[in-house]
Enzyme design. Sequence first.
Site, short mmCIF file in Angstrom:
data_model
loop_
_atom_site.label_atom_id
_atom_site.label_comp_id
_atom_site.label_asym_id
_atom_site.label_seq_id
_atom_site.Cartn_x
_atom_site.Cartn_y
_atom_site.Cartn_z
N CYS A 56 30.75 24.14 33.02
CA CYS A 56 31.63 24.19 31.84
C CYS A 56 31.90 25.66 31.52
CB CYS A 56 30.99 23.49 30.64
SG CYS A 56 32.03 23.57 29.16
N HIS A 78 34.32 21.36 33.85
CA HIS A 78 35.11 21.43 32.62
C HIS A 78 35.76 22.81 32.62
CE1 HIS A 78 32.26 18.58 30.16
NE2 HIS A 78 32.83 17.96 31.17
N ASP A 103 38.93 20.86 29.50
CA ASP A 103 37.99 20.65 28.40
C ASP A 103 38.64 21.12 27.10
OD1 ASP A 103 34.66 21.82 27.53
OD2 ASP A 103 35.66 19.91 27.17
N TYR A 132 40.07 17.17 21.15
CA TYR A 132 40.50 16.17 22.15
C TYR A 132 41.86 15.57 21.85
CZ TYR A 132 36.07 16.69 24.42
OH TYR A 132 35.01 17.23 25.11
#
Length: 394
Positions: free
Chosen positions: A277, A304, A357, A374
């Site tokens: 990530c 991510h 991400d 999101y």
Amino acid sequence: MEFTFRWFGPKDPAKINHIRQVGVTGIVTSLNHIKYGEKWTDYEIKKRKKIINEVKNSKELKLKWSVAESLPVHNDIKSRSGKYKYYIDQYKDSLVNLSKNKIKTICYNFMPLIDWVRTDLNYKLENNVIALKYDHLKMCAFEKFILKIKDAEKRYTKNQIIKAKEIYKKMKNSEKQSLKKSLLGGLAANDRKFSINELKYEIDKFKEINHTDLRNNLKSFLIEIFPILREHQIKYCIHPDDPPYNIFGLPRIMSNENDIKYLTSIFKHENNGITLCTGSLGVDKKNNIEIIIKKYGKYINFIHLRNIKRDNNSKNFYESDHLDGDINMVNIIKLILKEEKIRERNNRPFNIPMRPDHGHTIIYDQDKIIIPGYSLLGRMKGLAELKGIIKALN
Ligand code: DNO
């Protein structure tokens, strides 16, 4: 890379038939409705799979459930206390049930109590998009004046506490609510939400555990489940600490290259892998992500891609455009593609699932209820930019 997108299930404001249109083939999801720590049954897994597989489109464009993110590790396992033996047994059943349903890439984290945190969920950038931000003085204000943790003094200077008090006094109620939402486990993918008193109680309980203890607990847990990971060829992948700070003074053990070195020393096998990530690791400017990919590339089971902009005079950062931040995303992608070439040459599956991400909240999403970080449009924009880089480099 396999292009994937996170979806929080039927209640997600980002609809799965819209996600199908952004240019992914894989879905990243979790059975958040199952009681924390309890096993994921074959029935529940099949139910979620069916929704994903049934997305209205022609046969060859079927979506699939590519990654379970995350199969939550109960806090009793992390603290190796309470009902940890029971929860490890539940976890083993979940791993087997996921594997039997051909879901082999399984993400998890070992952050104590709270998963990822931010302090500002509506941080406006100069072009009016909404980003997520971490402000260390607001964290101080939360610990001192909302949570009222006794030992906060140890983690903040006198000057920081004075400044935090001024900030707190000026905070609107909505900002205090937003702070509580994020820091009491209210952000998506957190395994559980806490009240102020519950969190204080749990932090006190965890105080006995230091960095070494937590590392040992991770090792004991991995030793217990590794036979299943090997037998079922599960691509298990731990997510880094987000942010890589000891939140509330609790130890975090997946924050840097040393932690990755420790993890991969337990079992030198891709079944004991990592989630790369970039946004989480990138917060700490001491983390050289390019070196991490060069040294631990073979352990990367899931990616991510996210970018951040750090404040060099504090621990503050905010989430920037995927290609416009402190992380050199083009170099990162170059190294990932190189790692995939190595796997192809070694006859190892090389299509590593990658998801954009987070994403800024932009355009119509600003008028809707979205899950912080999101939004559909912001993540779609990020994915498009990342796919452009990948195409150009390929
Ligand atoms: C934040 C996510 C994390 C991640 C979990 C993995 O948006 O990156 O919540 O999903 O930590 O277990």
